[in-house]
Design an enzyme around this catalytic site. Sequence first.
Site, mmCIF file in Angstrom:
data_model
loop_
_atom_site.group_PDB
_atom_site.id
_atom_site.type_symbol
_atom_site.label_atom_id
_atom_site.label_comp_id
_atom_site.label_asym_id
_atom_site.label_seq_id
_atom_site.Cartn_x
_atom_site.Cartn_y
_atom_site.Cartn_z
ATOM 1 N N GLY A 13 -25.953 2.964 50.322
ATOM 2 C CA GLY A 13 -25.653 4.267 50.917
ATOM 3 C C GLY A 13 -25.109 4.176 52.332
ATOM 4 N N ARG A 39 -29.838 -5.271 43.070
ATOM 5 C CA ARG A 39 -28.815 -4.607 43.895
ATOM 6 C C ARG A 39 -28.635 -5.337 45.217
ATOM 7 N NH1 ARG A 39 -28.343 1.811 43.216
ATOM 8 N NH2 ARG A 39 -26.830 1.431 44.858
ATOM 9 N N THR A 86 -36.592 10.485 50.415
ATOM 10 C CA THR A 86 -36.939 11.900 50.257
ATOM 11 C C THR A 86 -37.993 12.042 49.166
ATOM 12 O OG1 THR A 86 -35.126 12.160 48.679
ATOM 13 C CG2 THR A 86 -34.687 12.866 50.933
ATOM 14 N N GLN A 141 -35.076 22.494 56.249
ATOM 15 C CA GLN A 141 -34.480 22.641 54.912
ATOM 16 C C GLN A 141 -35.575 23.041 53.934
ATOM 17 O OE1 GLN A 141 -31.458 22.641 53.387
ATOM 18 N NE2 GLN A 141 -32.540 22.918 51.448
ATOM 19 N N GLN A 144 -38.410 20.666 52.182
ATOM 20 C CA GLN A 144 -38.452 19.382 52.879
ATOM 21 C C GLN A 144 -39.344 19.424 54.126
ATOM 22 O OE1 GLN A 144 -34.305 18.067 53.634
ATOM 23 N NE2 GLN A 144 -34.777 16.449 52.187
ATOM 24 N N TYR A 147 -39.735 15.716 55.132
ATOM 25 C CA TYR A 147 -38.506 15.064 55.612
ATOM 26 C C TYR A 147 -38.033 15.701 56.928
ATOM 27 C CZ TYR A 147 -33.741 13.073 55.092
ATOM 28 O OH TYR A 147 -32.555 12.406 55.267
ATOM 29 N N GLY A 178 -25.052 15.086 58.134
ATOM 30 C CA GLY A 178 -25.247 16.213 57.232
ATOM 31 C C GLY A 178 -25.335 15.690 55.816
ATOM 32 N N TYR A 179 -24.763 16.420 54.876
ATOM 33 C CA TYR A 179 -24.823 16.015 53.469
ATOM 34 C C TYR A 179 -23.693 15.022 53.188
ATOM 35 C CZ TYR A 179 -28.632 19.128 52.497
ATOM 36 O OH TYR A 179 -29.876 19.708 52.493
ATOM 37 N N ILE A 180 -24.089 13.791 52.878
ATOM 38 C CA ILE A 180 -23.154 12.681 52.701
ATOM 39 C C ILE A 180 -23.183 12.273 51.224
ATOM 40 C CG2 ILE A 180 -22.546 10.352 53.513
ATOM 41 C CD1 ILE A 180 -22.558 12.527 55.770
#
Length: 240
Positions: A13, A39, A86, A141, A144, A147, A178-180
């Site tokens: 990621g 991985r 998360t 959020q 969350q 988180y 932000g949201y990736i």
Amino acid sequence: MARLALVTGGTRGIGEAISLALKREGFTVVANYVGSEERAQAFRERTGIPAYRWNVADHQACLENVRMIEERHGPVDVLVNNAGITRDATLLKMTFEMWRDVIEVNLGGCFNMAKAVFPGMRERKWGRIVNIGSINGQAGQYGQVNYAAAKSGIHGFTKALAQEGARYGITVNAVAPGYIDTDMVAAVPADVLEKIVARIPVGRLGRAEEVARGVVFLCSEDAGFITGSTLSINGGQHMY
Ligand code: CAA
């Protein structure tokens, strides 16, 4: 000699993009991971970056592995605290374990890793610490509380440690993505994610490489006068 950068959660990621971007910039990079061995092996073969397995929530493991890395690869000049998980649920459904795990990994991991590298940076009078926060630590959020609390804690941790490091040439900053487009965001239910993306002014998810560029800048020599700051990389979703 090239400076050594250690990236936690650095094989997947956003962390993988950071490891690669730092390597491209001329740093010697070492990655940490905790998940799949398979991985991680693929990552080592693909990138040539050594990767070591331990849980950043484990204080003793952080101290021991940093000592081992410093013996094998040299002193750690740059730490990127990227490892994070998360365990989303509304408060009513969140168990104590979901709360504890997220706090211990996301926030506890920053403390554990900083404890391991900070004394050496202080002695050598140079260091860069970049902590990966989140838009959800800035804005909160739904679903969350764990988180958001951990990430918000990272922002406070950053500003406090920045004050302690400043006299010793150590900068401590946060990047708040932000949201990736990563596996973590892909795990958000599709209908929920669609509504979130609709609120991003840029109109799309971010790319891990776009976060990595910001991290590389904060790790550079040029960024020596930037400390205790937060760089938001979120497509305009939250202007903080
Ligand atoms: N605000 C207000 N109400 C909301 C809401 C919101 N943002 N989201 C959901 N609700 C409401 C729903 O409309 C629903 O109401 P009704 O019962 O009246 O229909 C109620 O809350 C329950 O919602 P869900 O059915 O979604 O509840 P759930 O228990 O099935 O799931 C959840 C809750 C797990 C939190 C789910 O909504 C979810 O996954 N949300 C996304 C959370 C998120 O954005 N996580 C980010 C992960 S990526 C990341 O963290 C990286 C980063 O740094 C950005």
